[in-house]
Design an enzyme around this catalytic site. Structure first.
Site, PDB file in Angstrom:
ATOM      1  N   ARG A 161       0.755  -1.017   0.027  1.00 41.82           N
ATOM      2  CA  ARG A 161       0.201  -0.256  -0.432  1.00 41.82           C
ATOM      3  C   ARG A 161       0.969   1.304  -0.141  1.00 41.82           C
ATOM      4  O   ARG A 161       0.880   1.810  -0.814  1.00 41.82           O
ATOM      5  CB  ARG A 161      -1.433  -0.253   1.126  1.00 41.82           C
ATOM      6  N   TYR A 162       1.941   0.922   0.704  1.00 40.97           N
ATOM      7  CA  TYR A 162       3.048   2.194   1.241  1.00 40.97           C
ATOM      8  C   TYR A 162       3.982   1.656  -0.272  1.00 40.97           C
ATOM      9  O   TYR A 162       4.374   0.844   0.047  1.00 40.97           O
ATOM     10  CB  TYR A 162       2.874   2.364   2.389  1.00 40.97           C
TER      11      TYR A 162
ATOM     12  N   ARG B 162       7.453   0.104   2.036  1.00 42.73           N
ATOM     13  CA  ARG B 162       7.286  -0.942   2.999  1.00 42.73           C
ATOM     14  C   ARG B 162       5.755  -2.228   2.293  1.00 42.73           C
ATOM     15  O   ARG B 162       4.969  -1.173   2.063  1.00 42.73           O
ATOM     16  CB  ARG B 162       6.769  -0.553   4.587  1.00 42.73           C
TER      17      ARG B 162
ATOM     18  N   CYS C 203      -3.913 -18.328  13.778  1.00 39.28           N
ATOM     19  CA  CYS C 203      -4.047 -16.717  14.612  1.00 39.28           C
ATOM     20  C   CYS C 203      -3.927 -17.267  15.759  1.00 39.28           C
ATOM     21  O   CYS C 203      -3.975 -18.699  16.421  1.00 39.28           O
ATOM     22  CB  CYS C 203      -4.721 -15.888  14.754  1.00 39.28           C
TER      23      CYS C 203
ATOM     24  N   CYS D 277      -9.927 -12.505  17.504  1.00 36.86           N
ATOM     25  CA  CYS D 277     -10.941 -11.325  17.515  1.00 36.86           C
ATOM     26  C   CYS D 277     -11.799 -11.371  16.390  1.00 36.86           C
ATOM     27  O   CYS D 277     -11.891 -10.998  15.645  1.00 36.86           O
ATOM     28  CB  CYS D 277      -9.894 -10.274  17.532  1.00 36.86           C
TER      29      CYS D 277
ATOM     30  N   CYS E  25     -12.195  -8.542  13.990  1.00 37.56           N
ATOM     31  CA  CYS E  25     -10.397  -8.453  13.348  1.00 37.56           C
ATOM     32  C   CYS E  25     -10.783  -8.114  11.602  1.00 37.56           C
ATOM     33  O   CYS E  25     -11.416  -8.230  11.204  1.00 37.56           O
ATOM     34  CB  CYS E  25     -10.221  -9.666  12.871  1.00 37.56           C
TER      35      CYS E  25
ATOM     36  N   ARG F 118      -9.160  -9.248   8.779  1.00 42.15           N
ATOM     37  CA  ARG F 118      -8.488  -9.745   8.299  1.00 42.15           C
ATOM     38  C   ARG F 118      -9.603 -11.172   8.446  1.00 42.15           C
ATOM     39  O   ARG F 118      -9.578 -12.424   8.324  1.00 42.15           O
ATOM     40  CB  ARG F 118      -6.680 -10.149   8.421  1.00 42.15           C
TER      41      ARG F 118
ATOM     42  N   ASP G  70     -12.147  -1.004  12.507  1.00 45.14           N
ATOM     43  CA  ASP G  70     -12.526  -1.046  10.506  1.00 45.14           C
ATOM     44  C   ASP G  70     -13.795  -1.054  10.719  1.00 45.14           C
ATOM     45  O   ASP G  70     -14.007  -2.784  11.158  1.00 45.14           O
ATOM     46  CB  ASP G  70     -11.115  -2.077  10.307  1.00 45.14           C
TER      47      ASP G  70
ATOM     48  N   ASP H 119      -7.583   3.598   9.469  1.00 44.03           N
ATOM     49  CA  ASP H 119      -7.340   3.175   8.395  1.00 44.03           C
ATOM     50  C   ASP H 119      -8.792   3.055   7.248  1.00 44.03           C
ATOM     51  O   ASP H 119      -9.500   2.858   7.716  1.00 44.03           O
ATOM     52  CB  ASP H 119      -6.674   1.465   8.995  1.00 44.03           C
TER      53      ASP H 119
ATOM     54  N   LYS I 204      -3.662   4.273   6.683  1.00 45.31           N
ATOM     55  CA  LYS I 204      -4.116   5.136   8.322  1.00 45.31           C
ATOM     56  C   LYS I 204      -3.921   6.489   7.951  1.00 45.31           C
ATOM     57  O   LYS I 204      -2.956   7.409   8.157  1.00 45.31           O
ATOM     58  CB  LYS I 204      -2.740   4.406   8.902  1.00 45.31           C
TER      59      LYS I 204
HETATM   60  C1  LIG Z   1      -0.704  -0.149   8.911  1.00 42.34           C
HETATM   61  C2  LIG Z   1      -0.034  -1.101   7.867  1.00 42.34           C
HETATM   62  C3  LIG Z   1       1.361  -0.601   7.320  1.00 42.34           C
HETATM   63  C4  LIG Z   1       2.559   0.043   8.619  1.00 42.34           C
HETATM   64  O1  LIG Z   1       1.837   1.448   8.812  1.00 42.34           O
HETATM   65  P1  LIG Z   1       2.951   2.111   9.495  1.00 42.34           P
HETATM   66  O2  LIG Z   1       2.523   3.457   9.525  1.00 42.34           O
HETATM   67  O3  LIG Z   1       4.060   2.201   8.511  1.00 42.34           O
HETATM   68  O4  LIG Z   1       3.389   1.570  10.468  1.00 42.34           O
HETATM   69  C5  LIG Z   1       1.684  -1.402   6.022  1.00 42.34           C
HETATM   70  N1  LIG Z   1       1.181  -1.609   4.616  1.00 42.34           N
HETATM   71  C6  LIG Z   1      -0.394  -1.888   5.382  1.00 42.34           C
HETATM   72  C7  LIG Z   1      -1.039  -2.703   4.252  1.00 42.34           C
HETATM   73  C8  LIG Z   1      -0.064  -1.777   6.735  1.00 42.34           C
HETATM   74  O5  LIG Z   1      -2.238  -1.619   6.842  1.00 42.34           O
END
Ligand SMILES: *Cc1c(COP(=O)(O)O)cnc(C)c1O
Length: 390
Positions: A135-136, A139, A148, A152, A155, A157, A315, A352, A359
């Site tokens: 997504r980002y 990372r 798991c 929860c 959850c 997921r 969520d 989120d 986020k």
């Molecule tokens: C939460 C999340 C992250 C990590 O986010 P940070 O703000 O860096 O902790 C990375 N990828 C996805 C898909 C997430 O949901």
């Protein structure tokens, strides 16, 4: 002379907390005597025993938790997300009735509300290969397993965890290939499910494969194990984790009663081998949605060397409206922490974004106005201050 006056060494508020913790410990041991009296200390402290003996069936749950009518009805309706509670965590839940809502389904789970989706964060759309969410830019989230340490009810997921085939090495290899071929990825988050339900060998394999990728700077593990299955943090596991630093851990924490003596040992031993620990908490109606509970949780986390990281708005997965508080509540809780306690005890409150926007932080507006060069600011007590900008 003065000696006699200085008898009272502890402020009364700390004393009260001490008593509560002792009470909790005695509840837990009563619980063990009642439901697991033939289980030896060695068995109880063995994570594999805990994991094998998770409480899953309707009958076991009813015996231990005395299910309400609402809780019984949903079982008959065959809910999809499984129930699975370690005996240890069941003993923790037995000390706080609010916490059971997070593990035992109720009939409201079958009530769907506007805005709810099976996959509200559109993770499936942002998944270049199965098991990876990108997504980002820098990372990725690596869903290492569907299994798991507990399920929860809220959850994110719940659409995938707890059923179907657990991920295989073949799936993992595809994810690792993707990370190899994308050199902008510098942070890999192992999640799931709970990666710490994997074997030491599997964890070692994953960590070593990811560590071998030159552009990956940090690896993170997202887990609830220290609070639901602290016995899992064994010497052997620590020896594995120690080798792949910098390794960070985000621990899912819900309620102050989770921070037990066992959890403390687990968190401390992780901190002792140099893993920075952060927490993630979901804001849950009737569970942790007041300043006092949240503050107590954050304080107890800091005491076991976990730095509060995120507080999430719950969520909108299908059938989760009974867990959601108004957003205003989350903002109010953070407002009740900021300034009133250590800055280290204040997590970032985020939503989120539905649709996969990531986020987004939410905070009361402390900037009241900007008048020319002046920032008109409000402090935690509601007093107004002016800052002259350049
Ligand atoms: C939460 C999340 C992250 C990590 O986010 P940070 O703000 O860096 O902790 C990375 N990828 C996805 C898909 C997430 O949901």
């Amino acid at each position: 002379m003065n000696d006699k006056i200085v008898i009272e060494t502890e402020p009364p508020s700390r004393k009260i907390k001490q008593i509560q913790e002792n009470d909790q410990r005695s509840y837990c041991s009563k619980f063990r005597q009642k439901f697991f009296k033939d289980i030896t200390e060695v068995q109880w402290n063995n994570w594999q025993w805990q994991f094998r003996n998770c409480i899953r069936s309707h009958q076991q749950l009813d015996e231990i938790f005395e299910l309400s009518q609402d809780e019984k009805t949903i079982f008959d309706s065959n809910q999809v997300l499984p129930v699975s509670i370690t005996p240890y965590y069941a003993s923790v839940i037995s000390t706080n009735q609010n916490l059971r809502k997070t593990m035992i389904p109720v009939i409201q789970e079958t009530v769907f509300s506007i805005g709810e989706e099976v996959d509200p964060l559109h993770e499936e759309n942002q998944s270049p290969v199965q098991g990876l969410i990108h997504r980002y830019p820098d990372r990725v989230l690596f869903l290492t397993t569907n299994r798991c340490s507990c399920y929860c009810r809220y959850c994110t997921r719940s659409r995938v965890v707890g059923r179907g085939a657990f991920c295989s090495k073949q799936d993992w290899k595809k994810c690792i290939d993707y990370i190899w071929s994308n050199d902008q990825i510098r942070d890999v988050i192992l999640s799931g499910g709970d990666p710490l339900t994997l074997s030491n060998e599997e964890i070692k394999w994953l960590l070593s494969e990811i560590r071998a990728i030159p552009h990956v700077q940090v690896i993170r593990i997202g887990t609830k194990v220290p609070f639901v299955l602290p016995q899992r943090i064994t010497r052997d596991l620590l020896a594995v984790l120690k080798k792949y630093q910098p390794l960070y851990m985000s621990i899912h924490a819900t309620h102050p009663v989770e921070v037990t003596k066992e959890a403390k040992i687990a968190c401390e031993s992780l901190a002792n081998i140099g893993i920075p620990l952060g927490s993630q908490t979901v804001l849950l109606k009737g569970v942790n949605d007041d300043v006092e509970t949240m503050k107590e949780l954050m304080h107890r986390l800091l005491m076991v060397r976990v730095r509060p990281y995120y507080l999430y708005q719950c969520d909108p997965i299908m059938g989760s409206s009974h867990f959601r508080t108004p957003v205003e509540k989350g903002i109010e809780i953070i407002q009740g922490l900021r300034g009133f306690t250590s800055g280290y005890a204040v997590p970032q409150y985020v939503i989120d974004a539905p649709g996969g926007g990531g986020k987004i932080p939410l905070l009361k507006n402390y900037v009241k106005a900007k008048q020319g060069q002046d920032y008109i600011l409000e402090n935690y007590e509601g007093k107004i201050f002016t800052y002259k900008d350049n």
